[in-house]
Design a protein around this motif. Structure first.
Motif, PDB file in Angstrom:
ATOM      1  N   GLY A 221     -39.870  47.733  59.654  1.00  0.00           N
ATOM      2  CA  GLY A 221     -40.242  47.706  58.247  1.00  0.00           C
ATOM      3  C   GLY A 221     -39.040  47.398  57.390  1.00  0.00           C
ATOM      4  O   GLY A 221     -37.954  47.070  57.887  1.00  0.00           O
ATOM      5  N   PHE A 222     -39.211  47.558  56.084  1.00  0.00           N
ATOM      6  CA  PHE A 222     -38.143  47.184  55.151  1.00  0.00           C
ATOM      7  C   PHE A 222     -37.858  48.309  54.166  1.00  0.00           C
ATOM      8  O   PHE A 222     -37.594  48.060  52.988  1.00  0.00           O
ATOM      9  CB  PHE A 222     -38.542  45.906  54.395  1.00  0.00           C
ATOM     10  N   ARG A 223     -37.855  49.539  54.654  1.00  0.00           N
ATOM     11  CA  ARG A 223     -37.663  50.686  53.777  1.00  0.00           C
ATOM     12  C   ARG A 223     -36.334  51.381  54.063  1.00  0.00           C
ATOM     13  O   ARG A 223     -35.585  50.985  54.936  1.00  0.00           O
ATOM     14  CB  ARG A 223     -38.843  51.654  53.928  1.00  0.00           C
ATOM     15  N   ARG A 224     -36.067  52.431  53.323  1.00  0.00           N
ATOM     16  CA  ARG A 224     -34.780  53.117  53.433  1.00  0.00           C
ATOM     17  C   ARG A 224     -34.539  53.643  54.847  1.00  0.00           C
ATOM     18  O   ARG A 224     -33.430  53.533  55.384  1.00  0.00           O
ATOM     19  CB  ARG A 224     -34.711  54.265  52.423  1.00  0.00           C
ATOM     20  N   GLY A 225     -35.564  54.214  55.440  1.00  0.00           N
ATOM     21  CA  GLY A 225     -35.430  54.745  56.798  1.00  0.00           C
ATOM     22  C   GLY A 225     -35.106  53.664  57.808  1.00  0.00           C
ATOM     23  O   GLY A 225     -34.346  53.907  58.770  1.00  0.00           O
ATOM     24  N   ASP A 226     -35.668  52.467  57.613  1.00  0.00           N
ATOM     25  CA  ASP A 226     -35.352  51.355  58.509  1.00  0.00           C
ATOM     26  C   ASP A 226     -33.887  50.953  58.373  1.00  0.00           C
ATOM     27  O   ASP A 226     -33.220  50.650  59.367  1.00  0.00           O
ATOM     28  CB  ASP A 226     -36.245  50.151  58.178  1.00  0.00           C
ATOM     29  N   GLY A 227     -33.383  50.990  57.152  1.00  0.00           N
ATOM     30  CA  GLY A 227     -31.980  50.663  56.947  1.00  0.00           C
ATOM     31  C   GLY A 227     -31.054  51.688  57.559  1.00  0.00           C
ATOM     32  O   GLY A 227     -30.026  51.335  58.169  1.00  0.00           O
ATOM     33  N   ALA A 228     -31.401  52.970  57.423  1.00  0.00           N
ATOM     34  CA  ALA A 228     -30.571  54.028  58.004  1.00  0.00           C
ATOM     35  C   ALA A 228     -30.559  53.929  59.529  1.00  0.00           C
ATOM     36  O   ALA A 228     -29.502  54.036  60.167  1.00  0.00           O
ATOM     37  CB  ALA A 228     -31.090  55.393  57.561  1.00  0.00           C
ATOM     38  N   ALA A 229     -31.736  53.708  60.121  1.00  0.00           N
ATOM     39  CA  ALA A 229     -31.813  53.587  61.584  1.00  0.00           C
ATOM     40  C   ALA A 229     -31.036  52.369  62.064  1.00  0.00           C
ATOM     41  O   ALA A 229     -30.324  52.418  63.086  1.00  0.00           O
ATOM     42  CB  ALA A 229     -33.275  53.491  62.018  1.00  0.00           C
ATOM     43  N   GLY A 230     -31.138  51.264  61.345  1.00  0.00           N
ATOM     44  CA  GLY A 230     -30.410  50.060  61.728  1.00  0.00           C
ATOM     45  C   GLY A 230     -28.913  50.245  61.641  1.00  0.00           C
ATOM     46  O   GLY A 230     -28.161  49.772  62.505  1.00  0.00           O
ATOM     47  N   MET A 231     -28.459  50.954  60.621  1.00  0.00           N
ATOM     48  CA  MET A 231     -27.019  51.202  60.469  1.00  0.00           C
ATOM     49  C   MET A 231     -26.506  52.094  61.594  1.00  0.00           C
ATOM     50  O   MET A 231     -25.413  51.867  62.130  1.00  0.00           O
ATOM     51  CB  MET A 231     -26.757  51.840  59.098  1.00  0.00           C
ATOM     52  N   GLN A 239     -17.414  47.766  68.561  1.00  0.00           N
ATOM     53  CA  GLN A 239     -16.773  47.253  67.352  1.00  0.00           C
ATOM     54  C   GLN A 239     -17.816  47.188  66.232  1.00  0.00           C
ATOM     55  O   GLN A 239     -18.508  46.173  66.074  1.00  0.00           O
ATOM     56  CB  GLN A 239     -16.193  45.862  67.584  1.00  0.00           C
ATOM     57  N   PRO A 240     -17.952  48.246  65.462  1.00  0.00           N
ATOM     58  CA  PRO A 240     -18.945  48.247  64.378  1.00  0.00           C
ATOM     59  C   PRO A 240     -18.593  47.216  63.309  1.00  0.00           C
ATOM     60  O   PRO A 240     -17.466  46.716  63.243  1.00  0.00           O
ATOM     61  CB  PRO A 240     -18.851  49.676  63.819  1.00  0.00           C
ATOM     62  N   PRO A 241     -19.534  46.900  62.456  1.00  0.00           N
ATOM     63  CA  PRO A 241     -19.273  45.898  61.407  1.00  0.00           C
ATOM     64  C   PRO A 241     -18.382  46.460  60.305  1.00  0.00           C
ATOM     65  O   PRO A 241     -18.261  47.676  60.132  1.00  0.00           O
ATOM     66  CB  PRO A 241     -20.670  45.590  60.869  1.00  0.00           C
ATOM     67  N   ASP A 242     -17.763  45.531  59.562  1.00  0.00           N
ATOM     68  CA  ASP A 242     -17.022  45.942  58.372  1.00  0.00           C
ATOM     69  C   ASP A 242     -17.783  45.565  57.094  1.00  0.00           C
ATOM     70  O   ASP A 242     -17.302  45.789  55.990  1.00  0.00           O
ATOM     71  CB  ASP A 242     -15.605  45.351  58.353  1.00  0.00           C
ATOM     72  N   ALA A 243     -18.979  44.986  57.262  1.00  0.00           N
ATOM     73  CA  ALA A 243     -19.834  44.656  56.124  1.00  0.00           C
ATOM     74  C   ALA A 243     -21.267  44.523  56.603  1.00  0.00           C
ATOM     75  O   ALA A 243     -21.518  44.203  57.776  1.00  0.00           O
ATOM     76  CB  ALA A 243     -19.382  43.362  55.446  1.00  0.00           C
ATOM     77  N   VAL A 244     -22.198  44.767  55.673  1.00  0.00           N
ATOM     78  CA  VAL A 244     -23.629  44.651  55.974  1.00  0.00           C
ATOM     79  C   VAL A 244     -24.314  43.858  54.872  1.00  0.00           C
ATOM     80  O   VAL A 244     -24.148  44.148  53.686  1.00  0.00           O
ATOM     81  CB  VAL A 244     -24.295  46.036  56.090  1.00  0.00           C
ATOM     82  N   PHE A 245     -25.065  42.851  55.281  1.00  0.00           N
ATOM     83  CA  PHE A 245     -25.998  42.162  54.395  1.00  0.00           C
ATOM     84  C   PHE A 245     -27.386  42.632  54.777  1.00  0.00           C
ATOM     85  O   PHE A 245     -27.825  42.433  55.912  1.00  0.00           O
ATOM     86  CB  PHE A 245     -25.861  40.647  54.547  1.00  0.00           C
ATOM     87  N   ALA A 246     -28.065  43.295  53.850  1.00  0.00           N
ATOM     88  CA  ALA A 246     -29.374  43.880  54.133  1.00  0.00           C
ATOM     89  C   ALA A 246     -30.489  42.992  53.601  1.00  0.00           C
ATOM     90  O   ALA A 246     -30.344  42.350  52.560  1.00  0.00           O
ATOM     91  CB  ALA A 246     -29.477  45.267  53.501  1.00  0.00           C
ATOM     92  N   PHE A 247     -31.606  42.981  54.314  1.00  0.00           N
ATOM     93  CA  PHE A 247     -32.765  42.181  53.917  1.00  0.00           C
ATOM     94  C   PHE A 247     -33.182  42.477  52.482  1.00  0.00           C
ATOM     95  O   PHE A 247     -33.585  41.581  51.750  1.00  0.00           O
ATOM     96  CB  PHE A 247     -33.927  42.443  54.868  1.00  0.00           C
ATOM     97  N   ASN A 248     -33.124  43.744  52.089  1.00  0.00           N
ATOM     98  CA  ASN A 248     -33.458  44.096  50.700  1.00  0.00           C
ATOM     99  C   ASN A 248     -32.668  45.329  50.287  1.00  0.00           C
ATOM    100  O   ASN A 248     -31.914  45.914  51.075  1.00  0.00           O
ATOM    101  CB  ASN A 248     -34.974  44.299  50.516  1.00  0.00           C
ATOM    102  N   ASP A 249     -32.833  45.738  49.045  1.00  0.00           N
ATOM    103  CA  ASP A 249     -32.072  46.866  48.522  1.00  0.00           C
ATOM    104  C   ASP A 249     -32.434  48.182  49.206  1.00  0.00           C
ATOM    105  O   ASP A 249     -31.570  49.045  49.396  1.00  0.00           O
ATOM    106  CB  ASP A 249     -32.323  47.004  47.017  1.00  0.00           C
ATOM    107  N   LEU A 250     -33.711  48.368  49.559  1.00  0.00           N
ATOM    108  CA  LEU A 250     -34.093  49.630  50.191  1.00  0.00           C
ATOM    109  C   LEU A 250     -33.392  49.795  51.534  1.00  0.00           C
ATOM    110  O   LEU A 250     -32.906  50.884  51.866  1.00  0.00           O
ATOM    111  CB  LEU A 250     -35.613  49.697  50.364  1.00  0.00           C
ATOM    112  N   ILE A 251     -33.316  48.734  52.326  1.00  0.00           N
ATOM    113  CA  ILE A 251     -32.586  48.786  53.591  1.00  0.00           C
ATOM    114  C   ILE A 251     -31.114  49.053  53.330  1.00  0.00           C
ATOM    115  O   ILE A 251     -30.465  49.847  54.030  1.00  0.00           O
ATOM    116  CB  ILE A 251     -32.791  47.485  54.388  1.00  0.00           C
ATOM    117  N   ALA A 252     -30.552  48.403  52.308  1.00  0.00           N
ATOM    118  CA  ALA A 252     -29.141  48.609  51.974  1.00  0.00           C
ATOM    119  C   ALA A 252     -28.869  50.064  51.599  1.00  0.00           C
ATOM    120  O   ALA A 252     -27.865  50.659  52.029  1.00  0.00           O
ATOM    121  CB  ALA A 252     -28.741  47.678  50.830  1.00  0.00           C
ATOM    122  N   LEU A 253     -29.760  50.664  50.808  1.00  0.00           N
ATOM    123  CA  LEU A 253     -29.571  52.060  50.407  1.00  0.00           C
ATOM    124  C   LEU A 253     -29.668  53.003  51.602  1.00  0.00           C
ATOM    125  O   LEU A 253     -28.930  53.985  51.695  1.00  0.00           O
ATOM    126  CB  LEU A 253     -30.612  52.422  49.344  1.00  0.00           C
ATOM    127  N   GLY A 254     -30.575  52.700  52.533  1.00  0.00           N
ATOM    128  CA  GLY A 254     -30.648  53.498  53.763  1.00  0.00           C
ATOM    129  C   GLY A 254     -29.388  53.368  54.599  1.00  0.00           C
ATOM    130  O   GLY A 254     -28.903  54.350  55.185  1.00  0.00           O
TER     131      GLY A 254
END
Length: 336
Positions: A221-231, A239-254
């Motif tokens: 999905g494209f909600r906050r929980g999806d962003g948190a789980a993806g992160m 080697q984790p990322p040093d930046a994230v481009f999220a599909f939308n703001d809700l994913i970014a906030l998660g």
């Protein structure tokens, strides 16, 4: 006693036909004349009977906006703009909720409410061009969003490739080299996700950075929980990322929440950028850097294009319109 157009004409010193043109928006009227008519309307307290007007023209005065999510602030802001435009034009906008369900989208597109609406604005998730081409309803329709291309309907959509390029270019300019994408979808043909992922990979290539599939996270999905789980998935990498481009703001906030839980700093350790510019991102800690589509214009154009079709005014053939977007730089990925 009800105020008539004749009463207004007598008060304004113009013809009844001129009053009708002002009230109904039939023909252009000079500003001085329009001001006189409007003054007479205000003084006499005239209120047009919109229902009777629509019925005389064989219409209901109701249009519908069908959206896939009620709890996504982007659609709430889009609906707000559409409702205000419809109201200014003397129409009521009915909000229809499909929950992103294919059967519901088909039902709505094929005229489920055709007896009570004059036209439909559809933001589909699962439908494609073939679905729309087999539509049997004659109810005018305008498409909003990225799911359907090439159908013979007016289509309001931002340039997702250009928007993604702008987001990734900004992260590259900050010196970030391991840039992840959260929001690739489990359904590989989901157009919005596919376009933004493509823009991400193109921008990496243009910057001379390799595409690392480990840095692309698929979500259901494209909600906050999806962003948190993806992160959290990304943080388990050697080697984790040093930046994230999220599909939308809700994913970014998660994603920001998950980084905070892991003791990482945004943007010092990981910069984050989203798309949509929802109000929540302006008050998050840190505030969210985002790609901001002109939601006001999207909602307004969708209603105006639909009402042009509904009211039978001379219009161009169906066209794709791309409202502008801009990069809004805030604390989660500040300027270098």
């Amino acid at each position: 006693m009800a105020v008539s157009l004749k009463d207004i004409a007598r008060r304004a010193g113009v013809s009844q036909a001129t009053v009708s043109n002002v009230v109904n928006g039939y023909r252009p009227v000079g500003e001085a004349t329009r001001a006189k008519v409007q003054q007479a309307i205000d003084e006499l307290g005239y209120t047009p009977n919109l229902s009777a007007r629509h019925l005389r023209r064989g219409r209901t005065g109701i249009i519908a906006l069908a959206i896939p999510e009620l709890n996504n602030p982007y659609f709430a802001e889009l609906a707000d703009a559409a409702i205000r435009t419809a109201t200014r034009r003397g129409y009521t906008l009915l909000l229809d909720y499909t929950d992103g369900d294919r059967d519901k989208e088909l039902l709505v597109a094929d005229g489920f409410r055709s007896q009570i609406i004059d036209g439909l604005i559809l933001s589909a998730v699962h439908l494609d061009r073939a679905d729309i081409m087999t539509r049997t309803s004659e109810t005018p329709m305008v498409l909003v969003g990225e799911a359907i291309y090439g159908a013979p309907y007016d289509h309001i959509v931002i340039d997702n490739l250009a928007a993604s390029h702008a987001a990734v270019r900004h992260l590259v300019a900050l010196g970030r080299r391991r840039i992840a994408f959260i929001g690739a979808h489990i359904e590989a043909n989901r157009a919005p996700s596919l376009l933004r992922l493509r823009g991400y990979t193109e921008a990496l290539s243009a910057a001379g950075l390799p595409f690392d599939p480990e840095l692309t996270v698929t979500t259901s999905g494209f909600r906050r929980g999806d962003g948190a789980a993806g992160m959290r998935e990304l943080l388990r990498l050697p080697q984790p990322p040093d930046a994230v481009f999220a599909f939308n703001d809700l994913i970014a906030l998660g994603a920001i929440r998950a980084l905070y839980e892991h003791g990482l700093r945004v943007p010092e350790d990981v910069a984050v950028i989203g798309i949509d510019d929802v109000e929540e991102g302006r008050f998050s800690i840190p505030t969210l850097t985002t790609i901001s589509p002109d939601k006001e214009m999207i909602g307004r154009l969708a209603v105006e294009k639909l009402l042009d079709r509904v009211e039978g005014r001379p219009t161009n053939p169906p066209t794709e319109l791309q409202p502008p977007f801009r990069l809004v730089i805030r604390e989660s990925a500040p300027a270098a």
